[in-house]
Motif scaffolding. Structure first.
Motif, PDB file in Angstrom:
ATOM      1  N   VAL A 172       2.716  44.802  -0.978  1.00 32.48           N
ATOM      2  CA  VAL A 172       1.432  45.886  -0.969  1.00 32.48           C
ATOM      3  C   VAL A 172       0.331  45.653  -1.879  1.00 32.48           C
ATOM      4  O   VAL A 172      -0.782  45.583  -1.688  1.00 32.48           O
ATOM      5  N   LEU A 173       0.682  45.063  -2.965  1.00 27.10           N
ATOM      6  CA  LEU A 173      -0.576  44.864  -4.116  1.00 27.10           C
ATOM      7  C   LEU A 173      -0.935  43.487  -3.989  1.00 27.10           C
ATOM      8  O   LEU A 173      -2.024  43.200  -4.549  1.00 27.10           O
ATOM      9  N   GLY A 174      -0.299  42.579  -3.535  1.00 26.05           N
ATOM     10  CA  GLY A 174      -0.534  41.193  -3.501  1.00 26.05           C
ATOM     11  C   GLY A 174      -0.817  40.759  -4.833  1.00 26.05           C
ATOM     12  O   GLY A 174      -1.856  39.960  -5.040  1.00 26.05           O
ATOM     13  N   VAL A 175       0.124  40.817  -5.642  1.00 30.29           N
ATOM     14  CA  VAL A 175       0.064  40.415  -7.128  1.00 30.29           C
ATOM     15  C   VAL A 175       0.824  39.377  -7.367  1.00 30.29           C
ATOM     16  O   VAL A 175       1.767  38.973  -6.602  1.00 30.29           O
ATOM     17  N   SER A 176       0.344  38.536  -8.605  1.00 25.02           N
ATOM     18  CA  SER A 176       1.280  37.353  -8.756  1.00 25.02           C
ATOM     19  C   SER A 176       2.738  37.953  -9.331  1.00 25.02           C
ATOM     20  O   SER A 176       2.776  39.113  -9.665  1.00 25.02           O
TER      21      SER A 176
ATOM     22  N   ILE B 252      -4.062  48.813 -10.446  1.00 21.10           N
ATOM     23  CA  ILE B 252      -4.112  48.943  -8.877  1.00 21.10           C
ATOM     24  C   ILE B 252      -5.208  49.368  -8.374  1.00 21.10           C
ATOM     25  O   ILE B 252      -5.881  48.705  -7.240  1.00 21.10           O
ATOM     26  N   GLN B 253      -6.296  50.258  -9.039  1.00 24.32           N
ATOM     27  CA  GLN B 253      -7.564  50.556  -8.726  1.00 24.32           C
ATOM     28  C   GLN B 253      -8.458  49.161  -8.505  1.00 24.32           C
ATOM     29  O   GLN B 253      -9.021  49.253  -7.417  1.00 24.32           O
ATOM     30  N   GLN B 254      -8.136  48.231  -9.442  1.00 28.23           N
ATOM     31  CA  GLN B 254      -8.808  47.100  -9.333  1.00 28.23           C
ATOM     32  C   GLN B 254      -8.527  46.277  -8.115  1.00 28.23           C
ATOM     33  O   GLN B 254      -9.611  45.577  -7.240  1.00 28.23           O
ATOM     34  N   LYS B 255      -7.282  46.517  -7.731  1.00 23.34           N
ATOM     35  CA  LYS B 255      -6.715  45.543  -6.359  1.00 23.34           C
ATOM     36  C   LYS B 255      -7.632  46.225  -5.124  1.00 23.34           C
ATOM     37  O   LYS B 255      -7.767  45.617  -4.331  1.00 23.34           O
ATOM     38  N   VAL B 256      -7.480  47.779  -5.261  1.00 21.86           N
ATOM     39  CA  VAL B 256      -7.915  48.431  -4.117  1.00 21.86           C
ATOM     40  C   VAL B 256      -9.529  48.063  -4.055  1.00 21.86           C
ATOM     41  O   VAL B 256      -9.907  47.839  -2.723  1.00 21.86           O
TER      42      VAL B 256
ATOM     43  N   LEU C   7      -9.742  44.650  -2.525  1.00 29.51           N
ATOM     44  CA  LEU C   7      -9.330  44.837  -0.937  1.00 29.51           C
ATOM     45  C   LEU C   7     -10.741  45.531  -0.123  1.00 29.51           C
ATOM     46  O   LEU C   7     -10.889  45.565   0.896  1.00 29.51           O
ATOM     47  N   GLU C   8     -11.222  46.514  -0.692  1.00 30.95           N
ATOM     48  CA  GLU C   8     -12.533  47.587  -0.170  1.00 30.95           C
ATOM     49  C   GLU C   8     -13.391  46.482   0.015  1.00 30.95           C
ATOM     50  O   GLU C   8     -14.070  46.595   1.330  1.00 30.95           O
ATOM     51  N   LYS C   9     -13.963  45.612  -0.910  1.00 34.33           N
ATOM     52  CA  LYS C   9     -14.990  44.692  -1.075  1.00 34.33           C
ATOM     53  C   LYS C   9     -14.726  43.578   0.366  1.00 34.33           C
ATOM     54  O   LYS C   9     -15.484  43.420   1.094  1.00 34.33           O
ATOM     55  N   LEU C  10     -13.109  43.188   0.305  1.00 31.74           N
ATOM     56  CA  LEU C  10     -13.038  41.997   1.281  1.00 31.74           C
ATOM     57  C   LEU C  10     -13.116  42.857   2.923  1.00 31.74           C
ATOM     58  O   LEU C  10     -13.445  42.280   3.902  1.00 31.74           O
ATOM     59  N   LYS C  11     -12.506  44.115   2.717  1.00 29.90           N
ATOM     60  CA  LYS C  11     -12.598  44.794   4.047  1.00 29.90           C
ATOM     61  C   LYS C  11     -14.031  45.115   4.570  1.00 29.90           C
ATOM     62  O   LYS C  11     -14.372  44.667   5.797  1.00 29.90           O
ATOM     63  N   GLY C  12     -14.770  45.350   3.823  1.00 31.33           N
ATOM     64  CA  GLY C  12     -16.406  45.538   4.117  1.00 31.33           C
ATOM     65  C   GLY C  12     -16.754  44.235   4.692  1.00 31.33           C
ATOM     66  O   GLY C  12     -17.870  43.990   5.452  1.00 31.33           O
TER      67      GLY C  12
END
Length: 142
Positions: free
Chosen positions: A61-65, A113-117, A120-125
């Motif tokens: 879900v978070l795509g974290v290391s 988590i907010q940093q990840k979101v 992801l929002e930038k990538l989505k855009g």
């Protein structure tokens, strides 16, 4: 009643990972040392299977290391310890201290988590813009 145990093959199949991945998670401490049979075969308890499910959900879900997952798990353990301490004390001052510590830990997790979101929002855009460009070109081609 005996607790259900699972072989490394069963757990690997359940989570669609390799047995080496499971061994590595044990080596780096994401999961505790796994009990073994007299023949040396690992026996995963239901508790460990649930922990693995949690770890892999965080990863997916978070795509974290794995290092970030370890930090999240440590924060969760700390929060659980603080919760137990809170239940055992009577002093409002001590309760306040524990609640402040919990707040700091939780805010750290929320910020991470907010940093990840945001990423992801930038990538989505970016992908939405590319999709719009492709659709524009598609409308121009007959």
């Amino acid at each position: 009643m005996d607790q259900m145990v699972y072989s490394v093959e069963e757990v690997a199949a359940k989570f669609q990972v390799t047995s080496r991945t499971l061994h590595y998670y044990e080596e780096i401490g994401l999961i505790p040392p796994i009990p073994r049979t007299d023949g040396g075969h690992r026996q995963y308890s239901q508790e460990i299977v649930e922990r693995l499910d949690h770890i892999l959900r965080i990863k997916r879900v978070l795509g974290v290391s794995l290092q970030e997952i370890s930090a999240i798990l440590e924060a969760e353990n700390s929060l659980n310890e603080l919760k137990l301490q809170y239940r055992e004390i009577d002093s409002d001052e001590d309760k306040r201290s524990i609640l402040l510590q919990s707040s700091v830990l939780l805010q750290s997790l929320v910020d991470s988590i907010q940093q990840k979101v945001s990423s992801l929002e930038k990538l989505k855009g970016s992908f939405e813009q590319r999709l719009d460009n492709v659709r524009d070109l598609l409308n121009q081609v007959k």
